[in-house]
Design a protein around this motif. Sequence first.
Motif, PDB file in Angstrom:
ATOM      1  N   GLU A 130      41.062  23.650  45.771  1.00 61.56           N
ATOM      2  CA  GLU A 130      40.607  24.972  46.191  1.00 61.56           C
ATOM      3  C   GLU A 130      41.635  25.596  47.119  1.00 61.56           C
ATOM      4  OE1 GLU A 130      36.887  26.522  48.809  1.00 61.56           O
ATOM      5  OE2 GLU A 130      36.437  25.395  46.992  1.00 61.56           O
ATOM      6  N   VAL A 131      41.882  26.868  46.893  1.00 61.92           N
ATOM      7  CA  VAL A 131      42.765  27.665  47.747  1.00 61.92           C
ATOM      8  C   VAL A 131      41.947  28.856  48.212  1.00 61.92           C
ATOM      9  CG1 VAL A 131      44.906  28.980  47.867  1.00 61.92           C
ATOM     10  CG2 VAL A 131      44.792  26.918  46.453  1.00 61.92           C
ATOM     11  N   MET A 132      41.787  28.993  49.538  1.00 61.13           N
ATOM     12  CA  MET A 132      40.838  29.985  50.044  1.00 61.13           C
ATOM     13  C   MET A 132      41.485  30.997  50.979  1.00 61.13           C
ATOM     14  SD  MET A 132      38.720  27.601  52.765  1.00 61.13           S
ATOM     15  CE  MET A 132      38.449  26.319  51.550  1.00 61.13           C
ATOM     16  N   ARG A 133      40.857  32.145  51.078  1.00 59.13           N
ATOM     17  CA  ARG A 133      41.283  33.163  52.032  1.00 59.13           C
ATOM     18  C   ARG A 133      41.122  32.637  53.460  1.00 59.13           C
ATOM     19  NH1 ARG A 133      44.610  36.731  49.684  1.00 59.13           N
ATOM     20  NH2 ARG A 133      43.563  38.285  48.376  1.00 59.13           N
TER      21      ARG A 133
ATOM     22  N   PRO B 299      46.234  23.624  49.476  1.00 58.70           N
ATOM     23  CA  PRO B 299      45.084  23.249  48.650  1.00 58.70           C
ATOM     24  C   PRO B 299      44.189  22.209  49.319  1.00 58.70           C
ATOM     25  CG  PRO B 299      46.990  21.993  47.956  1.00 58.70           C
ATOM     26  CD  PRO B 299      47.470  22.932  49.049  1.00 58.70           C
ATOM     27  N   TYR B 300      42.897  22.298  48.991  1.00 55.93           N
ATOM     28  CA  TYR B 300      41.915  21.316  49.418  1.00 55.93           C
ATOM     29  C   TYR B 300      41.343  20.628  48.177  1.00 55.93           C
ATOM     30  CZ  TYR B 300      41.931  23.906  53.844  1.00 55.93           C
ATOM     31  OH  TYR B 300      42.295  24.512  55.016  1.00 55.93           O
TER      32      TYR B 300
ATOM     33  N   VAL C  85      42.566  25.056  39.553  1.00 56.77           N
ATOM     34  CA  VAL C  85      42.548  25.678  40.868  1.00 56.77           C
ATOM     35  C   VAL C  85      41.405  26.681  40.929  1.00 56.77           C
ATOM     36  CG1 VAL C  85      43.836  26.987  42.600  1.00 56.77           C
ATOM     37  CG2 VAL C  85      45.059  25.487  41.016  1.00 56.77           C
ATOM     38  N   ALA C  86      40.700  26.704  42.047  1.00 58.18           N
ATOM     39  CA  ALA C  86      39.715  27.752  42.334  1.00 58.18           C
ATOM     40  C   ALA C  86      40.211  28.539  43.538  1.00 58.18           C
ATOM     41  CB  ALA C  86      38.350  27.157  42.627  1.00 58.18           C
ATOM     42  N   PHE C  87      40.420  29.826  43.366  1.00 62.71           N
ATOM     43  CA  PHE C  87      40.765  30.719  44.465  1.00 62.71           C
ATOM     44  C   PHE C  87      39.467  31.349  44.960  1.00 62.71           C
ATOM     45  CE2 PHE C  87      44.484  30.420  41.761  1.00 62.71           C
ATOM     46  CZ  PHE C  87      45.518  30.236  42.671  1.00 62.71           C
ATOM     47  N   VAL C  88      39.235  31.289  46.274  1.00 63.18           N
ATOM     48  CA  VAL C  88      37.940  31.685  46.828  1.00 63.18           C
ATOM     49  C   VAL C  88      38.123  32.683  47.966  1.00 63.18           C
ATOM     50  CG1 VAL C  88      35.747  30.872  47.776  1.00 63.18           C
ATOM     51  CG2 VAL C  88      37.115  29.359  46.325  1.00 63.18           C
TER      52      VAL C  88
ATOM     53  N   VAL D 122      38.151  33.145  41.614  1.00 58.54           N
ATOM     54  CA  VAL D 122      39.008  33.246  40.441  1.00 58.54           C
ATOM     55  C   VAL D 122      39.328  31.809  40.049  1.00 58.54           C
ATOM     56  CG1 VAL D 122      41.245  33.903  39.510  1.00 58.54           C
ATOM     57  CG2 VAL D 122      40.001  35.491  40.985  1.00 58.54           C
ATOM     58  N   PHE D 123      38.959  31.432  38.821  1.00 60.89           N
ATOM     59  CA  PHE D 123      39.135  30.060  38.380  1.00 60.89           C
ATOM     60  C   PHE D 123      40.309  29.926  37.414  1.00 60.89           C
ATOM     61  CE2 PHE D 123      34.498  30.141  39.264  1.00 60.89           C
ATOM     62  CZ  PHE D 123      34.422  29.063  40.146  1.00 60.89           C
ATOM     63  N   HIS D 124      41.124  28.911  37.621  1.00 58.25           N
ATOM     64  CA  HIS D 124      42.113  28.477  36.635  1.00 58.25           C
ATOM     65  C   HIS D 124      41.592  27.153  36.098  1.00 58.25           C
ATOM     66  CE1 HIS D 124      45.727  27.364  34.583  1.00 58.25           C
ATOM     67  NE2 HIS D 124      46.078  26.435  35.466  1.00 58.25           N
ATOM     68  N   LEU D 125      40.765  27.227  35.035  1.00 56.68           N
ATOM     69  CA  LEU D 125      40.070  26.045  34.543  1.00 56.68           C
ATOM     70  C   LEU D 125      40.272  25.814  33.045  1.00 56.68           C
ATOM     71  CD1 LEU D 125      36.559  26.105  36.294  1.00 56.68           C
ATOM     72  CD2 LEU D 125      38.494  24.646  36.815  1.00 56.68           C
ATOM     73  N   ARG D 126      39.890  26.794  32.242  1.00 59.81           N
ATOM     74  CA  ARG D 126      39.840  26.570  30.804  1.00 59.81           C
ATOM     75  C   ARG D 126      41.172  26.111  30.229  1.00 59.81           C
ATOM     76  NH1 ARG D 126      36.149  31.083  31.092  1.00 59.81           N
ATOM     77  NH2 ARG D 126      34.107  30.502  30.228  1.00 59.81           N
ATOM     78  N   HIS D 127      42.259  26.671  30.734  1.00 61.75           N
ATOM     79  CA  HIS D 127      43.578  26.338  30.193  1.00 61.75           C
ATOM     80  C   HIS D 127      44.338  25.361  31.088  1.00 61.75           C
ATOM     81  CE1 HIS D 127      42.848  29.398  27.205  1.00 61.75           C
ATOM     82  NE2 HIS D 127      42.613  30.278  28.156  1.00 61.75           N
ATOM     83  N   ALA D 128      43.651  24.812  32.064  1.00 61.89           N
ATOM     84  CA  ALA D 128      44.237  23.808  32.949  1.00 61.89           C
ATOM     85  C   ALA D 128      43.760  22.422  32.516  1.00 61.89           C
ATOM     86  CB  ALA D 128      43.821  24.086  34.389  1.00 61.89           C
TER      87      ALA D 128
END
Length: 318
Positions: free
Chosen positions: A14-17, A33-34, A92-95, A106-112
């Motif tokens: 996870e990468v967050m604001r 990242p966490y 990666v999940a951007f939060v 914003v998720f980077h999942l399906r193609h990761a």
Amino acid sequence: MSLDILTFGEALVEVMRTGLDQPLDRPALFTGPYPSGAPFIFAVQAARLRAQAAAIGVVGDDAFGKCLTDQLAADHVDMRGIHVREGYTTGVAFVGYSSDGSRDFVFHLRHAAAGQLAPDLLKPELFEGLKVLHLMGSTLSIHAEALATGLKALELAGQAGAKISFDPNLRPQLLPPERAREAFAPFVAAADVILPTAEEAQLLTGTASVEDAVDTLLADRPGRVIIITQGARGCQVYTAEGTTHVPGFTVEEVDPTGAGDCFDAGFLVRWLNGGSPIEAARFANGCGALAVTAQGPMAGIKSLPEVEAFIQAQTQRA
């Protein structure tokens, strides 16, 4: 060694604001990242509570994958279900967080790597002697193969005689709510424990109130336990014998991500160890409260002695 708890799903970081009310479509700072991913937060909490826990998922052969797997290894999560896929980057999940308590993803999942879930990842050996299979709607929402993996996991768990736990964990960014009810129906039907919010319970049953939703779910299987999660207010426990409100604990919130996953793990671990649904819910409230007290989805997860000491201290103050 047979497992107490098994789950599968999105392995990610996870990468967050760094601050509130910073929309993801505008330039601003991030931290991370966490190590993250709802099933893996859940597995780490279960492991810190001394359960034999495993999570099945896929990471890339990269630094983000190492970030997650190093954490899992440090917490003694069973690693037999972790697959490293060359040629794919770790999910990666951007939060972004809002001051009203809501979150945007914003998720980077399906193609990761995280999106490479498929039924053939399910090793039958992980189901031998299994006590509980825990499934999450966030995982089942990734794509059709993830849903098929969930259905295969249900089959293997049924053959093993394991209990089924289901958290709808709706993610509209992945699956529109109007499609979730149909997609999740087999998991709701199979579940011995269901852990939805009030809104999720109504959506799953197509009813207009929480009471109607619970009545519908208990009519299908009177022996099941339904826990309506209510965030900082605690939860409402429903069984065929009646309903009880279990109040939450007061803490200073730093990062809410993962609180629900820690709650789920806390409930199942205490329930498996012979606690009543109400006792397990109170313990789960403690796990969820502590989870929000540090930045990072796994940073606030506490060990069994720490959770018990926290609940005892809170009880003495009351």
